[in-house]
Design an enzyme around this catalytic site. Structure first.
Site, PDB file in Angstrom:
ATOM      1  N   ASP A 147       0.806  -1.135   0.095  1.00 58.08           N
ATOM      2  CA  ASP A 147      -0.031  -0.068  -0.095  1.00 58.08           C
ATOM      3  C   ASP A 147       0.935   1.229   0.135  1.00 58.08           C
ATOM      4  OD1 ASP A 147      -2.495  -1.265  -0.013  1.00 58.08           O
ATOM      5  OD2 ASP A 147      -2.536  -1.458   2.024  1.00 58.08           O
ATOM      6  N   MET A 148       0.161   2.339  -0.231  1.00 56.41           N
ATOM      7  CA  MET A 148       1.078   3.688  -0.208  1.00 56.41           C
ATOM      8  C   MET A 148       0.308   4.453   0.888  1.00 56.41           C
ATOM      9  SD  MET A 148       3.857   4.926  -1.624  1.00 56.41           S
ATOM     10  CE  MET A 148       4.073   4.353  -3.401  1.00 56.41           C
TER      11      MET A 148
ATOM     12  N   ARG B  93      -0.971  -1.127  -8.623  1.00 52.93           N
ATOM     13  CA  ARG B  93      -2.474  -0.687  -8.398  1.00 52.93           C
ATOM     14  C   ARG B  93      -2.370   0.992  -8.187  1.00 52.93           C
ATOM     15  NH1 ARG B  93      -3.782  -1.981  -2.380  1.00 52.93           N
ATOM     16  NH2 ARG B  93      -4.120  -3.968  -3.023  1.00 52.93           N
TER      17      ARG B  93
ATOM     18  N   ARG C  62     -10.928   7.579   6.998  1.00 53.63           N
ATOM     19  CA  ARG C  62     -10.656   7.750   5.745  1.00 53.63           C
ATOM     20  C   ARG C  62     -11.736   7.421   4.846  1.00 53.63           C
ATOM     21  NH1 ARG C  62      -5.297   5.976   7.008  1.00 53.63           N
ATOM     22  NH2 ARG C  62      -5.632   3.876   6.236  1.00 53.63           N
TER      23      ARG C  62
END
Ligand code: FDA
Length: 311
Positions: free
Chosen positions: A137-138, A187, A291
């Site tokens: 993930d980022m 992604r 989020r």
């Protein structure tokens, strides 16, 4: 503005205390999170796979502050991968895992990059043994360079290691071009973290345009694009770009979050497209939930009401 306020609230201990202790929040959590235990996660994965969907599991938690905790998160992932394999769910990458670098040590005061690299390598080894893959993930924009370096290093041994690119960042079209090497999994998402205007596009329209640009780079490249969005217009653009690039349905996939547009997930899958559901589980759901609220104004009044009644 509201999005900014909510994302800032996600870092406040007082707000966390209020929200996590409010019963009314539970309904929202259940919508977006598989459950608190590994068994919950495996059960929901089984249901999604039976319904023709692919899955990427995320053990909730981020910003790990000590090496023991980072090791415990790593052990949770390797244990999960063992259980997915035993249940026949990891075969051919049906269920894979998504890992936040900060959850496995990136933010540690000492040796953060080294610790995260070693822990992600352990998870990659367990995933390979289970017959599946890992996607990194980022997170915050300040961690993008370190995360890309970790992915580049680990791809020497694990070329199928996936990486997330956030279209909201100005650098992302160039990053897509660098990452999209033959066979590599990228992604593309819009980006869920707040970032300064020097690094990120300031409007939704500009982010959407950036997404379309990145999409074009990935679809025309030699890698395996993973298009993470619920935005109908971008889903249509992705399908059109795939047709233009003469891509087969097996050469890319759509991805969506658990609990967001589930009918569209099933509809897309019924057309023969590959659709992967991002499935979070675990007890540390607070920041993930905030989020999701920041993305969905309709949920915000619910959130504020939960705060008011908590007093
Ligand atoms: P947008 O926010 O414009 O939403 C389009 C439509 O989708 C909305 O109009 C609404 O109908 C629906 N929708 C979107 N969010 C919703 C919600 N929470 N609840 C209900 N409906 C909603 N981000 C990041 O920074 N790093 C990462 O590693 C990842 N990883 C990731 C994996 C996967 C598989 C997905 C789908 C997303 C991420 N994200 C992420 C999150 C991503 O950056 C983004 O914040 C969300 O996907 C929302 O953006 P959309 O592209 O859906 O567009």
């Amino acid at each position: 503005m509201l999005r900014r306020m909510l994302l800032a609230a996600s870092d406040s201990d007082r707000t966390r205390q209020l929200v996590t202790s409010t019963p009314v929040t539970r309904g929202l959590v259940a919508r977006y999170v598989a459950g608190e235990t590994t068994a919950d996660a495996v059960q929901v994965t089984r249901d999604l796979v039976a319904g023709g969907l692919l899955v990427s599991l995320d053990h909730l938690g981020e910003d790990t502050e000590d090496p023991d905790q980072a090791a415990a998160v790593t052990a949770e992932y390797t244990g999960l991968l063992g259980q997915l394999a035993a249940a026949g769910l990891a075969r051919d990458g049906r269920a894979e895992v998504s890992v936040k670098p900060s959850a496995v040590g990136l933010g540690l005061a000492e040796h953060g990059v080294k610790t995260a690299t070693e822990n992600i390598a352990r998870i990659c080894a367990a995933a390979r043994q289970a017959g599946t893959t890992v996607t990194v993930d980022m997170e915050e924009h300040g961690w993008v360079d370190a995360t890309l370096r970790i992915v580049a290093e680990l791809r020497a041994d694990y070329p199928d290691l996936g990486c997330v690119i956030q279209a909201q960042l100005r650098r992302s079209a160039a990053d897509c071009a660098t990452l999209a090497t033959p066979g590599s999994r990228v992604r593309l998402c819009k980006g869920a973290y707040d970032a300064p205007e020097s690094a990120a596009y300031p409007t939704k329209h500009a982010v959407d345009r950036s997404y379309a640009r990145c999409l074009r780079v990935l679809m025309n490249g030699p890698g395996y694009p993973m298009l993470a969005t619920h935005d109908q217009r971008l889903i249509q653009i992705a399908a059109a770009q795939a047709a233009l690039a003469a891509r087969s349905p097996e050469s890319f996939e759509f991805q969506m979050l658990y609990g967001v547009r589930p009918a569209e997930q099933r509809r897309l899958a019924s057309t023969g497209a590959q659709v992967r559901v991002y499935l979070p589980y675990g007890s540390d759901w607070y920041r993930y939930l905030v989020r999701r609220l920041a993305e969905r104004p309709a949920n915000v009044s619910f959130f504020l009401r939960s705060l008011a009644t908590a007093r």
